[in-house]
Write a protein that holds these residues in place. Sequence first.
Motif, PDB file in Angstrom:
ATOM      1  N   LYS A  99       0.994  -1.168   0.075  1.00 40.18           N
ATOM      2  CA  LYS A  99       0.094  -0.082  -0.053  1.00 40.18           C
ATOM      3  C   LYS A  99       0.822   1.294  -0.069  1.00 40.18           C
ATOM      4  O   LYS A  99       0.626   2.341  -0.669  1.00 40.18           O
ATOM      5  CB  LYS A  99      -0.827  -0.040   1.418  1.00 40.18           C
ATOM      6  CG  LYS A  99      -1.889   1.083   1.185  1.00 40.18           C
ATOM      7  CD  LYS A  99      -2.802   1.039   2.510  1.00 40.18           C
ATOM      8  CE  LYS A  99      -3.674   2.191   2.501  1.00 40.18           C
ATOM      9  NZ  LYS A  99      -3.150   3.504   2.142  1.00 40.18           N
ATOM     10  N   LEU A 113       2.094   1.853  -3.407  1.00 36.79           N
ATOM     11  CA  LEU A 113       1.024   2.222  -4.449  1.00 36.79           C
ATOM     12  C   LEU A 113       0.841   3.939  -3.991  1.00 36.79           C
ATOM     13  O   LEU A 113       0.625   4.401  -4.960  1.00 36.79           O
ATOM     14  CB  LEU A 113      -0.035   1.539  -4.428  1.00 36.79           C
ATOM     15  CG  LEU A 113      -0.034  -0.087  -4.648  1.00 36.79           C
ATOM     16  CD1 LEU A 113      -1.223  -0.855  -4.346  1.00 36.79           C
ATOM     17  CD2 LEU A 113       0.229  -0.097  -6.125  1.00 36.79           C
ATOM     18  N   ASP A 114       1.077   3.976  -2.972  1.00 40.77           N
ATOM     19  CA  ASP A 114       0.648   5.515  -2.458  1.00 40.77           C
ATOM     20  C   ASP A 114       1.981   6.386  -3.131  1.00 40.77           C
ATOM     21  O   ASP A 114       1.626   7.415  -3.687  1.00 40.77           O
ATOM     22  CB  ASP A 114       0.708   5.771  -0.970  1.00 40.77           C
ATOM     23  CG  ASP A 114      -0.558   5.220  -0.318  1.00 40.77           C
ATOM     24  OD1 ASP A 114      -1.509   4.827  -1.100  1.00 40.77           O
ATOM     25  OD2 ASP A 114      -0.655   4.973   0.820  1.00 40.77           O
ATOM     26  N   ILE A 168       3.366   5.814  -6.040  1.00 40.87           N
ATOM     27  CA  ILE A 168       3.242   5.881  -7.337  1.00 40.87           C
ATOM     28  C   ILE A 168       2.168   6.606  -7.555  1.00 40.87           C
ATOM     29  O   ILE A 168       2.239   7.634  -8.456  1.00 40.87           O
ATOM     30  CB  ILE A 168       2.939   4.303  -7.724  1.00 40.87           C
ATOM     31  CG1 ILE A 168       3.985   3.388  -7.599  1.00 40.87           C
ATOM     32  CG2 ILE A 168       2.566   4.316  -9.277  1.00 40.87           C
ATOM     33  CD1 ILE A 168       3.663   2.084  -7.681  1.00 40.87           C
ATOM     34  N   VAL A 169       1.158   6.680  -6.693  1.00 40.23           N
ATOM     35  CA  VAL A 169       0.088   7.602  -7.115  1.00 40.23           C
ATOM     36  C   VAL A 169       0.364   9.292  -6.848  1.00 40.23           C
ATOM     37  O   VAL A 169       0.070  10.102  -7.626  1.00 40.23           O
ATOM     38  CB  VAL A 169      -1.423   7.262  -6.158  1.00 40.23           C
ATOM     39  CG1 VAL A 169      -2.356   8.488  -6.136  1.00 40.23           C
ATOM     40  CG2 VAL A 169      -2.031   6.026  -6.825  1.00 40.23           C
ATOM     41  N   GLU A 170       1.051   9.424  -5.749  1.00 36.62           N
ATOM     42  CA  GLU A 170       1.634  10.808  -5.417  1.00 36.62           C
ATOM     43  C   GLU A 170       2.561  11.220  -6.591  1.00 36.62           C
ATOM     44  O   GLU A 170       2.530  12.439  -6.797  1.00 36.62           O
ATOM     45  CB  GLU A 170       2.369  10.478  -4.008  1.00 36.62           C
ATOM     46  CG  GLU A 170       2.737  12.221  -3.591  1.00 36.62           C
ATOM     47  CD  GLU A 170       3.432  12.154  -2.217  1.00 36.62           C
ATOM     48  OE1 GLU A 170       4.665  12.882  -2.066  1.00 36.62           O
ATOM     49  OE2 GLU A 170       2.592  11.776  -1.311  1.00 36.62           O
ATOM     50  N   GLY A 209       2.231  10.426  -9.339  1.00 35.04           N
ATOM     51  CA  GLY A 209       1.617  10.895 -10.773  1.00 35.04           C
ATOM     52  C   GLY A 209       1.900   9.855 -11.818  1.00 35.04           C
ATOM     53  O   GLY A 209       1.520  10.018 -13.031  1.00 35.04           O
ATOM     54  N   LEU A 254       0.738   6.411 -12.211  1.00 37.93           N
ATOM     55  CA  LEU A 254      -0.050   5.460 -12.000  1.00 37.93           C
ATOM     56  C   LEU A 254      -0.246   4.724 -13.486  1.00 37.93           C
ATOM     57  O   LEU A 254      -0.283   3.584 -13.732  1.00 37.93           O
ATOM     58  CB  LEU A 254      -1.382   5.923 -11.402  1.00 37.93           C
ATOM     59  CG  LEU A 254      -2.355   4.699 -10.945  1.00 37.93           C
ATOM     60  CD1 LEU A 254      -1.362   3.697 -10.006  1.00 37.93           C
ATOM     61  CD2 LEU A 254      -3.655   5.312 -10.317  1.00 37.93           C
ATOM     62  N   ASN A 255      -0.375   5.635 -14.534  1.00 38.40           N
ATOM     63  CA  ASN A 255      -0.306   5.332 -15.858  1.00 38.40           C
ATOM     64  C   ASN A 255       0.990   4.962 -16.528  1.00 38.40           C
ATOM     65  O   ASN A 255       1.118   4.752 -17.907  1.00 38.40           O
ATOM     66  CB  ASN A 255      -0.949   6.066 -16.673  1.00 38.40           C
ATOM     67  CG  ASN A 255      -2.655   6.165 -15.971  1.00 38.40           C
ATOM     68  OD1 ASN A 255      -3.222   5.055 -15.721  1.00 38.40           O
ATOM     69  ND2 ASN A 255      -3.155   7.285 -16.116  1.00 38.40           N
ATOM     70  N   LYS A 269       8.885   4.372 -11.150  1.00 40.20           N
ATOM     71  CA  LYS A 269       8.391   3.333 -12.224  1.00 40.20           C
ATOM     72  C   LYS A 269       8.963   1.838 -11.937  1.00 40.20           C
ATOM     73  O   LYS A 269       8.340   1.050 -12.283  1.00 40.20           O
ATOM     74  CB  LYS A 269       9.067   3.956 -13.431  1.00 40.20           C
ATOM     75  CG  LYS A 269       8.441   5.106 -14.113  1.00 40.20           C
ATOM     76  CD  LYS A 269       9.101   5.603 -15.227  1.00 40.20           C
ATOM     77  CE  LYS A 269       8.853   6.843 -15.787  1.00 40.20           C
ATOM     78  NZ  LYS A 269       9.436   7.546 -16.864  1.00 40.20           N
ATOM     79  N   LYS A 309       6.322   0.362  -9.772  1.00 42.85           N
ATOM     80  CA  LYS A 309       5.106  -0.084 -10.326  1.00 42.85           C
ATOM     81  C   LYS A 309       5.048  -1.525 -10.856  1.00 42.85           C
ATOM     82  O   LYS A 309       3.841  -1.940 -10.993  1.00 42.85           O
ATOM     83  CB  LYS A 309       4.990   1.025 -11.523  1.00 42.85           C
ATOM     84  CG  LYS A 309       3.460   0.968 -11.917  1.00 42.85           C
ATOM     85  CD  LYS A 309       3.214   2.168 -12.922  1.00 42.85           C
ATOM     86  CE  LYS A 309       1.942   2.158 -13.507  1.00 42.85           C
ATOM     87  NZ  LYS A 309       1.333   0.967 -13.963  1.00 42.85           N
ATOM     88  N   PRO A 355       4.949  -3.727  -6.891  1.00 39.95           N
ATOM     89  CA  PRO A 355       4.705  -2.983  -5.682  1.00 39.95           C
ATOM     90  C   PRO A 355       4.546  -3.849  -4.402  1.00 39.95           C
ATOM     91  O   PRO A 355       4.677  -3.590  -3.134  1.00 39.95           O
ATOM     92  CB  PRO A 355       3.354  -2.273  -6.002  1.00 39.95           C
ATOM     93  CG  PRO A 355       2.587  -3.090  -6.769  1.00 39.95           C
ATOM     94  CD  PRO A 355       3.986  -3.844  -7.949  1.00 39.95           C
TER      95      PRO A 355
END
Length: 136
Positions: free
Chosen positions: A28, A31-32, A34-36, A38, A40-41, A113, A116, A119
């Motif tokens: 988790k 993943l946080d 990665i999201v922070e 930006g 995720l894609n 990356k 990603k 994770p």
Amino acid sequence: MKDLGKLKYFLGLEIARGPEGIYVSQRKYALDIIVEAGLLNAKPCSVPTELNHKLALASALPHTNPQQYRRLIGRHIYLTFTRLELSYNVHILSQFMQNPLEEHWLAGLRVVKYLKGCPGQGIMLRSDCDMKLTAL
């Protein structure tokens, strides 16, 4: 004192117990990050750093937001509790926390990356361990 049952999540560490042993990860938390960041894609990287990197000799422009770089590297440092393969990369990147350059920021994003792609990787503490250290 209160018994909260078996430990499952504590300070960003996820603990799973099974007959093979105890598995500790920071899925988790990764993943946080990665999201922070930006990303995720973004496409995952297979290795956390470029081959023959020259970060110490970098001469790019200063990063526009040094606080953002420090936060990212600080999160990487905490992630090395269960992701030991990141230790060298985080050590190198943490040397530039005072005056990060744009090239250092991009290297920090490359580590994200890499995260990603895997994770949930962590540490398995086996129940049948003979307490000997083995390196592969």
